[in-house]
Design an enzyme around this catalytic site. Sequence first.
Site, PDB file in Angstrom:
ATOM      1  N   LYS A 205     -34.447  75.699  14.273  1.00  0.00           N
ATOM      2  CA  LYS A 205     -32.426  75.449  14.385  1.00  0.00           C
ATOM      3  C   LYS A 205     -31.971  76.461  14.279  1.00  0.00           C
ATOM      4  O   LYS A 205     -32.730  77.138  13.508  1.00  0.00           O
ATOM      5  CB  LYS A 205     -32.515  73.707  13.698  1.00  0.00           C
ATOM      6  CG  LYS A 205     -31.640  73.559  13.116  1.00  0.00           C
ATOM      7  CD  LYS A 205     -31.511  72.200  12.650  1.00  0.00           C
ATOM      8  CE  LYS A 205     -30.216  71.439  12.081  1.00  0.00           C
ATOM      9  NZ  LYS A 205     -30.376  70.390  11.306  1.00  0.00           N
ATOM     10  N   SER A 281     -28.194  66.259  12.333  1.00  0.00           N
ATOM     11  CA  SER A 281     -28.082  67.138  13.481  1.00  0.00           C
ATOM     12  C   SER A 281     -29.043  68.171  14.182  1.00  0.00           C
ATOM     13  O   SER A 281     -28.371  69.531  14.753  1.00  0.00           O
ATOM     14  CB  SER A 281     -27.307  68.082  12.058  1.00  0.00           C
ATOM     15  OG  SER A 281     -28.292  68.719  11.047  1.00  0.00           O
ATOM     16  N   GLY A 302     -31.042  66.682   5.777  1.00  0.00           N
ATOM     17  CA  GLY A 302     -30.538  66.684   4.351  1.00  0.00           C
ATOM     18  C   GLY A 302     -30.766  64.940   4.176  1.00  0.00           C
ATOM     19  O   GLY A 302     -30.269  64.762   3.351  1.00  0.00           O
ATOM     20  N   GLY A 303     -30.006  64.163   5.212  1.00  0.00           N
ATOM     21  CA  GLY A 303     -28.989  62.762   5.718  1.00  0.00           C
ATOM     22  C   GLY A 303     -29.635  61.905   6.660  1.00  0.00           C
ATOM     23  O   GLY A 303     -29.234  61.493   7.193  1.00  0.00           O
ATOM     24  N   GLY A 304     -30.741  62.936   7.135  1.00  0.00           N
ATOM     25  CA  GLY A 304     -31.647  62.241   8.680  1.00  0.00           C
ATOM     26  C   GLY A 304     -31.299  63.216   9.528  1.00  0.00           C
ATOM     27  O   GLY A 304     -31.246  62.724  10.881  1.00  0.00           O
ATOM     28  N   SER A 305     -31.785  64.548   9.199  1.00  0.00           N
ATOM     29  CA  SER A 305     -30.694  65.551  10.405  1.00  0.00           C
ATOM     30  C   SER A 305     -32.198  65.490  11.375  1.00  0.00           C
ATOM     31  O   SER A 305     -32.349  65.895  11.994  1.00  0.00           O
ATOM     32  CB  SER A 305     -30.413  66.643   9.635  1.00  0.00           C
ATOM     33  OG  SER A 305     -28.696  66.407   9.476  1.00  0.00           O
TER      34      SER A 305
END
Length: 537
Positions: A205, A281, A302-305
Site C-alpha cells: 500500500k 482505503s 484504522g477504521g476498516g481500511s
Amino acid sequence: MAKRRVMVPAEEVDLSTVKYEPEAIQAPHLTGFVFKLFVRIIEAPVIGSLIISYLKKQNRIVQMLRNTVIPEAPMFKPEFPPQEPESGVVAVDEDGGPEDRVESSLKCLPHYDLAGRWNGDQALPFQYWKIRDYAYAYRSRLVTPYMVAERIIPIIEEFGSKRPPAPLLISFDAEEVRKQAAASTQRFEEGKPLSILDGIFMAIKDDIDCLPHPSKGGSTWLHEVRSVKKDAVSVSKLRSCGVIFLGKTNMHEFGMGTTGNNPNYGTTRNPHAPERYTGGSSSGPAAIVASGLCSAALGTDGGGSIRIPSSLCGVVGLKTTYGRTDMRGCTCDCGTVEILGPIASTVEDVMLVYAAILGSSPADRISLRPSVPCLPILSSYDGLNALGSLRLGKYTAWFNDVNSTDISDKCEDVLDLLCKTHGCEMVEIVIPELHEMRNSHLVSIGSEMLCSVNPDCDDGKDVRMTYDTRTSLALFQSFTASDYVAAQCLRRRIMYHHMEIFKKVDVIVTPTTGLSYAVYHRSKSSWTSCHFCACGL
C-alpha cells in the site's frame, strides 16, 4: 442551555435496558460542482465553523463529547489485558528471524494436497495460485519467478493505460521487478531459497515505505516533503524472506475514506464487477489480490481500511491487534489506532505473511507489554474439531442492520453451517453504547490524522488534497482537546464492555460490511455523509 448527561460507571450499565438504535446520519449527499462549493464554504473561517457545528449537533457528537460526564479515566493507548493460555496454538518468537517464524507457521498449516491441487496437470490455472502452489512449482522446476514476472508485468502495464484510469499500482518499475525475480530465480537454481515466501509476488500500500518507490499516501505531494530512505520494518522482514515487490498500490488519499475513490490517479475498480468500488482505503491491495496477480499484499487499517475492501473484493484481510506489527516506516506510524496487516486470498496465506511481519516495536513493547504472539495449529483441526468448542457472540439487532437482507441472510447461513456441522454454540449478546464507540473512534483517528498533516496544511498543501479529504479535515479541525480526552474516556468504557463480552464468548460475529458492493461514480466526488459516522463504520 444544553442538557447535561451523566453516564453511570461502565460496570453499572444494565444491559437489559439497552435498546439498539440504527445510526441515522444527518449529512448532505452532494456531488460535482455543488460538492466542491460546499467544501469551500465549510473551509471558510466563520460560516464553515457554524455549518460543521450544526452537523455535529445534529449527529449528537457534541452531546456525547461535551455535554456528558464520563466517569472513566482516559485510555490514551490500547492496552493488552491479562489473558489465559490458549489451547491449539503455538507461541512464536518475535525476536527471531522472519524466516524462522514463517517456517513455524508453515508447520501449523494443514497438509498440502498435492494431488488435489495439481491432479497431474501442469496447466493449473495460473491466475489463482496460492503461496504453497508457487512454492511447489518453483521447487519442481515447473516455472521460475522470472517467468511469472514476465506474465505479470504486461498485465500491470495494461491496467495503468486504461481509460478512464483504473490503476492497481501507482508506482511501478518493471525493471526493478525483473531484477528481484532474477535474483529469486538464481536462488532456486542454486537450491538456496530463503523461505517458502521466496519468489512470492506481493504489493505494498502506498502509505508503507518500500524502496525504490516513493510513498505518496495516494496524494500528489507527500513524496515532496517525505523522502523514502529505507524499507518499512515489515517490508524489510518480507524482503529477507525473498518476497518480490511489484510496487505501491493505489489507495484512498491519506486513508481518509472507505470507497477507494482516488481522483489523483484514477480509482481502482472491483475485479469482480468493474462498475463497482473496491472499498477502502486499502483499495489497491485488495483489488490486486482479488485479480489473482499476486498472492498477498500489505495494507493499513484504522477504521476498516483492510477489512472493508477485503470484504467487497472477496479476499481475506486481517486487522492485527494493535502493536503486533511494527509501524515504523509507514506514513501513519505515530497513532494509536492504525495497524499494518496482510491481505491474501486464503486464511493460510494471511497466516504465512503475518508470521513474517509480526513483532512489536521497541516502544510498544515497553508501553503495551504485549503477550507472546501465537499462531493457530490448523493442521490439527481435522482430528480435534476445535471449531466445536467456539462460542459465537451475536448481537442480532446490530447483525441485521444492513443495507440488504441478502447480506444478513448469507451470514446467517454461514453461522448455521458452523453450528450444525461443527457444533459451535451461538450466544446472544448485547454491545452497549455503539454510537459512543463510533464517535470515540472518529475523534481519535481524526485527531491523529490531522496531527500528521498539520505542518503541511500550514504550508498550503491542503489545497492540493482532494475535496473528499478536505471535507474530513474540516471536521477533524473542529475537534478540541476536551473532545479528544472525552473520546479516550469513552474508549476505556467500550474496552470494559468488550472484555465483559469476551468472558462469555470467544468471537463476536457480524457482517464485515453492511453492503455487498458500492456503485462506482464517475464524478471526482465522494459521499460526504460517510465523514460523520466514524469513517463509515
